[in-house]
Scaffold this motif. Structure first.
Motif: not given
Length: 463
Positions: A180-181, A202-203, A207-209, A268-269
């Protein structure tokens, strides 16, 4: 005999304790119920202790660049136990501050788990052997980390962590994978990378954030990679397995299967609302996707019962919870309440930091607006260069028809301290002309805010 109050608040996080304080200021007799520590997750296990860890990581990482400033030290190292201990002391200090505020405002603190029973004019709050009656009951029970036990994403305190375990590990892991990002995932990735850990994020999204403006997200990605953080995005997590030495994570990215090995995994999902064991279903409270459904003032539809903060839905931010709580109690008091539609800034305290408020460029276009976009990089900002912090940029978005500022997005050093300037401008309904006419002090990184506003209209000065 029941204890009678005007207002009972359930949960003492930034939503609950601020609501209780404002209720006391308005002349209500108030009780607040808390099953754990005053201050809730934010002060004790979230916002505050993580920032203490991140500061330690930031200072330690700066030691790599001392030569750039003409400085040197004889020995570089860290005491991980002391880093964690400092974080816990900071949290304890904030906790004692809330305790003081409760006494100052004559708010009765009732320790224990609350359950709701039918009552009038509001539900009765049962805490152990006590029954609290009130004219108004406000739920501020917050949320907790989401886990997915079916594929192994369930904390065990040793190899699989949520934010809570990540705050107080016995030792710093040499490698970790963060699933989770979002803000929580990236903050822990940033902290542990600063201490030298091998970090992979890992996301599942492309894309991240993912909630940030795409341009800011991509800019942050590049700087994080420069710091050594690795990414897999988009990627689907198939299974997490504990091994003798750590964890093994099976993912699928780009159509290919891959297995990641690490000492520790941080899950962190997302989050789920704390709605269980309160008796909400029996009262007829409507719950959707683990969150209490409310109207614009926090009312649940059950007479006398309100909900604010994380338990009432996104955005899951401490300052949003406080703002909602103040609005709710002022509405109850019959006042003209604080503006609930005010723009809510979002902040991620990584290195570099990310901050935003209002619409992204894509959202503005989706709403049929004609956005005028301005940008200004920190690499040509004198204060940023002098501070050795040239990475990042400021992006502004104006409504092309009215000139109103409708969005602002930043990535860079201490931008979380700068975003409030744009939030204030949006709250005051400032246009490009007013922001462009504002005098920004020199030399400051905030000058990039001015230049980005100028750039949106082809008037940028230093680029």
């Amino acid at each position: 005999m029941a204890d009678a109050f005007d207002v009972v608040v359930i949960g003492s996080g930034p939503g609950g304790y601020v609501t209780a304080i404002r209720a006391s200021q308005l002349g209500f007799k108030v009780a607040i119920v808390e099953r754990a520590e005053l201050g809730g997750i934010c002060l004790n296990w979230g916002c505050i202790p993580t920032k203490a860890l991140l500061k330690s990581g930031e200072v330690y990482e700066q030691l790599d660049h001392l030569k750039d400033f003409g400085l040197s030290v004889e020995k570089r190292g860290f005491d991980f136990g002391a880093v964690v201990e400092r974080s816990r002391k900071v949290a304890a200090q904030m906790n004692s501050g809330v305790t003081f505020l409760m006494k100052k405002h004559k708010i009765e603190v009732v320790q224990g788990s609350a359950q709701l029973e039918k009552g009038s004019p509001a539900p009765t709050v049962v805490v152990g052997q006590r029954k609290l009656t009130a004219k108004h009951v406000i739920l501020a029970t917050g949320a907790r980390a989401r886990t997915i036990p079916a594929i192994g994403l369930e904390p065990d305190g040793e190899r699989v962590w949520t934010y809570r375990e990540a705050l107080v590990p016995k030792a710093a892991p040499k490698s970790l994978v963060v699933i989770g990002s979002g803000a929580i995932g990236m903050e822990f990735a940033s902290f542990y990378r600063a201490l030298g850990a091998d970090v992979t994020v890992v996301e599942m999204m492309p894309r991240i954030l993912p909630v940030e403006d795409e341009e800011i997200s991509k800019a942050a990605h590049k700087v994080f990679e420069k710091r050594g953080i690795k990414f897999r995005a988009p990627a689907n997590v198939k299974k997490l397995t504990k091994t003798k030495t750590g964890v093994s994570l099976e993912i699928e990215a780009g159509g290919k299967a891959e297995t990641l090995q690490a000492d520790v995994a941080i899950v962190a999902v997302g989050i789920v609302g704390n709605v269980e064991d309160l008796g909400l279903e029996a009262l007829g409270v409507r719950i959707e996707k683990t969150h209490v459904v409310t109207d614009a003032h926090g009312a649940t539809g059950v007479p006398g019962l309100y909900a604010i903060g994380d338990v009432a839905g996104p955005p899951w931010l401490a300052h949003k919870a406080s703002h909602e709580g103040v609005h709710c109690i002022e509405h109850i008091a019959g006042l003209k309440p604080t503006n609930l539609t005010a723009p809510i800034p979002g902040c991620t305290y990584t290195t570099p930091q990310v901050a935003s408020v209002g619409l992204t460029e894509a959202q503005a276009k989706e709403q049929g607006l004609e956005p005028k976009v301005g940008r200004f990089p920190f690499r040509v900002n004198g204060k940023a260069v002098a501070a050795g912090e040239p990475d990042g940029l400021v992006k502004t978005i104006f409504d092309g028809r009215t000139g109103a500022l409708i969005g602002a997005h930043m990535v860079g050093h201490e931008v979380t301290e700068m975003i409030q300037g744009f939030a204030l401008a949006m709250t005051l309904e400032a246009t490009e002309a007013e922001i462009q006419a504002t005098v920004f002090p020199h030399p400051t990184m905030s000058e990039a805010m001015h230049e980005a506003a100028l750039d949106a209209y082809g008037r940028v000065l230093h680029l």
